[in-house]
Design an enzyme around this catalytic site. Structure first.
Site, short mmCIF file in Angstrom:
data_model
loop_
_atom_site.label_atom_id
_atom_site.label_comp_id
_atom_site.label_asym_id
_atom_site.label_seq_id
_atom_site.Cartn_x
_atom_site.Cartn_y
_atom_site.Cartn_z
N ARG A 85 0.97 -1.42 -0.08
CA ARG A 85 -0.18 0.16 0.06
C ARG A 85 0.91 1.23 0.04
O ARG A 85 1.88 1.28 0.71
CB ARG A 85 -0.93 0.14 1.21
CG ARG A 85 -2.00 -1.30 1.36
CD ARG A 85 -2.89 -1.12 2.29
NE ARG A 85 -3.60 -2.14 2.33
CZ ARG A 85 -4.63 -2.50 3.27
NH1 ARG A 85 -4.90 -1.75 4.27
NH2 ARG A 85 -5.22 -3.63 3.28
N SER A 125 -10.13 -5.84 10.36
CA SER A 125 -11.40 -5.27 9.73
C SER A 125 -12.26 -6.52 8.92
O SER A 125 -11.57 -6.92 8.39
CB SER A 125 -11.14 -4.29 8.69
OG SER A 125 -10.97 -2.86 9.35
#
Length: 432
Positions: A261, A351
């Site tokens: 990322r 998550s």
């Protein structure tokens, strides 16, 4: 992606749901584009039908030796033939505009998702585990880590900021955590182990919602492929473009992969330590289910991630994210936050989201229910089973000892050859 038919049927409800996510009304634009597109389709169909009718009339006129009528009809057909490409081009242009407008909008929040603008509005669901008690000054992981093998300086020298060289005890702990997470997901929770591609095409990124909106958060190769930011991309796209039979579902996949990322949207955040890196490893979970099993699967996914934290004996809490803190593709998200005593706060460690049919529409992933001819879109869910770097931070801080060593959680000791303590450099390793 959204169903334009539902937007046509109840535009006010669609705009109200967008408003909960802080997005301006879009139904008027979307319905207008759709009406124009359908108008061009209808007009093209009318022109084609008239052309076919005139073609038959030409045949009849020629059969009756009525050459004047035949010539006039052929001229009319020629005019219609010229109109068709224009109408088809307009339909394609409007369809592309409609698809682009739909693709730019986030998923609609589930009814039970709390409204809010950011993480301060997230809602506590429950807490698990006890905070450790220390009788010595607590240190953060970036103070303890270098003696264990978290080499921040060399990582930066080799690759730049947000890269860390992991060596020695830290490297062994990194490997142990990844294997433990994957083993727990596959052996205990029934996920199928997958070794997926780390490089994917545009369509795969579009399917899970990373493109086109979040291109700046990704790394792209010179040949146009993308480095995956999460194995969710590869795992979810296993069913892209497919029509599954109902008895094939649910499908549950897990993979332990590097993730990449750019963190373009996180400039200035967590620049110290091992929390927010450009490259990290993660054991990911993805489920493909029928809509009626979606709710139960979300709880199942989250419980699997909680089980990993429970086995590691790490204190954590579950938070239900508010509308302003959810990811683009999610309809509902549970975050698991682990207690970091060095920071004196909970930090996100996992998550788990249900995306309903949002990703499936983008990927055209469908199933055929038993006894039905038509198809329906599947529901997709994903969750971080174990983010290796952040779990390592949690282990180091929660299991730290006064002498700078780190006790090894019981479940990890078999992965470390029986070690029960990671000693700072220069100390002899301890065995159980």
């Amino acid at each position: 992606m959204h169903d334009i038919r539902l937007i046509r049927d109840d535009p006010a409800a669609f705009d109200a749901a967008l408003a909960r996510r802080g997005v301006a009304p879009h139904s008027a634009l979307l319905v207008d584009l759709d009406e124009q597109r359908r108008g061009r389709i209808a007009e093209a169909q009318t022109v084609q039908a008239r052309r076919n009718e005139l073609s038959r009339a030409i045949g009849r006129a020629k059969g009756q030796k009525d050459h004047a009528t035949a010539e006039q009809l052929m001229a009319d057909v020629a005019d219609l033939k010229e109109r068709l490409p224009t109408l088809e081009a307009a339909e394609q242009r409007l369809g592309a505009e409609l698809d682009a407008a739909l693709a730019a909008l986030p998923n609609l929040p589930a009814a039970d998702v709390p409204d809010g603008g950011g993480e301060d509005d997230n809602v506590l669901v429950h807490e698990r585990g006890r905070h450790p008690v220390f009788d010595f000054p607590i240190k953060e992981h970036d103070a303890l880590g270098p003696a264990l093998g978290l080499d921040f300086e060399t990582g930066v020298a080799i690759a730049g900021t947000r890269f860390t060289l992991v060596r020695g005890h830290a490297a062994r702990l990194n490997r142990a955590l990844g294997q433990f997470g994957l083993d727990t997901l596959t052996r205990t929770h029934g996920y199928e182990e997958v070794v997926p591609p780390l490089l994917v095409r545009d369509a795969a990124m579009f399917g899970t919602g990373q493109l086109p909106k979040f291109a700046e958060d990704l790394f792209r190769t010179t040949d146009g492929r993308w480095l995956i930011p999460t194995a969710e991309v590869s795992l979810t796209n296993i069913v892209a473009g497919q029509i599954l039979s109902e008895h094939q579902l649910p499908l549950r996949f897990s993979a332990l992969t590097p993730c990449f990322r750019s963190e373009a949207g996180a400039a200035g955040r967590d620049t110290r330590g091992f929390i927010r890196q450009h490259q990290f490893e993660k054991a990911e979970m993805v489920s493909i289910v029928t809509p009626d099993r979606s709710e139960a699967e979300h709880e199942r996914t989250t419980a699997a991630a909680e089980d990993i934290l429970t086995r590691l004996d790490l204190p954590f809490r579950r938070m239900k994210l508010c509308t302003g803190d959810m990811g683009f593709s999610a309809a509902r998200t549970f975050d698991l936050e682990v207690w970091l005593p060095g920071q004196g706060r909970y930090r996100e460690i996992s998550s788990c989201s249900t995306c309903t049919d949002f990703q499936a529409r983008r990927m055209n992933a469908r199933y055929r229910a038993e006894g039905e001819k038509g198809t329906r879109f599947v529901h997709t869910l994903n969750g971080s089973g174990l983010v290796v770097g952040r779990i390592m931070v949690a282990v180091i801080e929660n299991y730290q000892q006064a002498d700078g060593s780190v006790a090894v959680p019981t479940v990890l000791q078999p992965y470390l050859g029986g070690l029960n303590r990671l000693e700072p450099r220069g100390s002899a390793p301890a065995k159980a």
